[in-house]
Design a protein around this motif. Structure first.
Motif, PDB file in Angstrom:
ATOM      1  N   ALA A 100      -5.214   6.307  14.208  1.00  0.00           N
ATOM      2  CA  ALA A 100      -4.761   6.624  12.859  1.00  0.00           C
ATOM      3  C   ALA A 100      -4.930   8.091  12.509  1.00  0.00           C
ATOM      4  N   PHE A 101      -5.978   8.750  13.060  1.00  0.00           N
ATOM      5  CA  PHE A 101      -6.296  10.088  12.586  1.00  0.00           C
ATOM      6  C   PHE A 101      -6.460  11.130  13.694  1.00  0.00           C
ATOM      7  N   TYR A 124       1.553  -5.109   7.965  1.00  0.00           N
ATOM      8  CA  TYR A 124       2.299  -4.488   6.873  1.00  0.00           C
ATOM      9  C   TYR A 124       3.795  -4.664   7.117  1.00  0.00           C
ATOM     10  N   PRO A 125       4.553  -5.175   6.134  1.00  0.00           N
ATOM     11  CA  PRO A 125       5.993  -5.410   6.316  1.00  0.00           C
ATOM     12  C   PRO A 125       6.815  -4.161   5.965  1.00  0.00           C
ATOM     13  N   ALA A 167       0.819  -1.213   0.000  1.00  0.00           N
ATOM     14  CA  ALA A 167       0.000   0.000   0.000  1.00  0.00           C
ATOM     15  C   ALA A 167       0.853   1.264   0.000  1.00  0.00           C
ATOM     16  N   VAL A 168       1.968   1.252   0.707  1.00  0.00           N
ATOM     17  CA  VAL A 168       2.802   2.449   0.826  1.00  0.00           C
ATOM     18  C   VAL A 168       3.547   2.732  -0.470  1.00  0.00           C
ATOM     19  N   GLU A 224      -0.872   1.089   9.680  1.00  0.00           N
ATOM     20  CA  GLU A 224      -1.050   0.011  10.646  1.00  0.00           C
ATOM     21  C   GLU A 224      -2.521  -0.180  11.000  1.00  0.00           C
ATOM     22  N   ALA A 225      -3.280   0.918  11.035  1.00  0.00           N
ATOM     23  CA  ALA A 225      -4.723   0.798  11.278  1.00  0.00           C
ATOM     24  C   ALA A 225      -5.403   0.092  10.116  1.00  0.00           C
ATOM     25  N   MET A 226      -4.993   0.408   8.889  1.00  0.00           N
ATOM     26  CA  MET A 226      -5.563  -0.253   7.724  1.00  0.00           C
ATOM     27  C   MET A 226      -5.217  -1.739   7.717  1.00  0.00           C
ATOM     28  N   ALA A 227      -3.981  -2.058   8.111  1.00  0.00           N
ATOM     29  CA  ALA A 227      -3.576  -3.453   8.169  1.00  0.00           C
ATOM     30  C   ALA A 227      -4.421  -4.221   9.187  1.00  0.00           C
TER      31      ALA A 227
END
Length: 282
Positions: free
Chosen positions: A215-216, A173-174, A89-90, A163-166
């Protein structure tokens, strides 16, 4: 979309846009607001204009389409976006989209100033979620003098957002050296000094009470404190929490203009008040 007599659509420097002229102010001297939409709903420039019309603000309102969104979706559409996100994603999405959109700002503005006769006067930016990260990169890295910003459900720090999305998708997320470098660039709490110098903008942060706090909301609060700490002029930063609001500003699918939701209407009201005060002085 905003209830104006007409609007202008097209492409500037290859970027799709929709622009609304000021209602009464002289076009060549009116303030200019440049906006970037979310990757969530509303996820196109036209849909974001409907959700955040800034109606009643006597200024140019210019909404830009993000890369890999709307008319610039990759082959395969949303399925390809999801595939790229699960792959990385990043490095596939957040980093390239923000980087390209920020690089597009100067050539887009140069072309629109010529085509629309925009002034070199007061300039503001508006962004939602990932679009807010674009606005922050422009604030931190562009040579343009930006007087005010409104950042809605803003991506202020990439790492906790990823990390919240993961967690949402049940994955880990790696992080790699390359993606960590993107996260450093998109950590605006750490870069608060870049945001306020050499021009200290008036920054309004708007978050939803029901959005992911880690996250926000917490990063937005930390950014407010950091901007206050680095700024020379007090009272140039504020944070508003909208009761009952989540992350998005429109109903799905969020591709086309839709009726403004009550939460979006409240966000829009705060944005208009902030931008009017800091761009027009009224």
């Amino acid at each position: 979309m905003p209830n104006t007599a007409h609007h202008i659509t097209g492409h500037a420097a290859g970027v799709p846009f929709v622009a609304f002229p000021p209602a009464t102010a002289e076009r060549s001297s009116a303030p200019v607001i440049v906006a970037w939409h979310m990757m969530d709903a509303p996820r196109t420039e036209a849909a974001f204009a409907a959700a955040m019309p800034l109606e009643g603000l006597d200024a140019w309102r210019i909404y830009l389409g993000l890369p890999m969104s709307g008319s610039r979706l990759p082959d395969g559409g949303f399925e390809e976006i999801m595939r790229l996100g699960f792959e990385d994603a990043v490095l596939n999405l957040q980093g390239p989209i923000v980087d390209q959109a920020a690089q597009e700002f100067s050539p887009v503005m140069a072309e629109l100033r010529d085509r629309l006769g925009l002034s070199d006067g007061p300039l503001g930016v508006l962004g939602g979620s990932l679009g807010a990260a674009v606005a922050l990169v422009v604030l931190a890295e562009s040579s343009a003098k930006i007087d005010a910003a409104v950042l809605v459900s803003p991506l202020v720090q990439l790492r906790p957002a990823v990390e919240a999305m993961a967690r949402q998708f049940g994955i880990t997320y790696p992080w790699s050296p390359e993606s960590s470098e993107v996260a450093e660039r998109l950590d605006f709490v750490a870069r608060a000094g870049d945001v306020v110098r050499p021009h200290q903008p008036a920054v309004l942060l708007v978050v939803g009470e029901d959005d992911d706090a880690d996250a926000f909301a917490k990063p937005a609060s930390a950014l407010r404190e950091a901007l206050d700490g680095h700024g020379d002029v007090p009272g140039r930063t504020d944070l508003v929490t909208i009761a009952g609001m989540g992350h998005a500003l429109a109903e799905e699918p969020g591709m086309e203009p839709a009726e403004q939701t009550p939460h979006a209407r409240e966000v829009d009201r705060h944005a208009v008040e902030w931008l009017r005060r800091h761009l027009i002085g009224a």
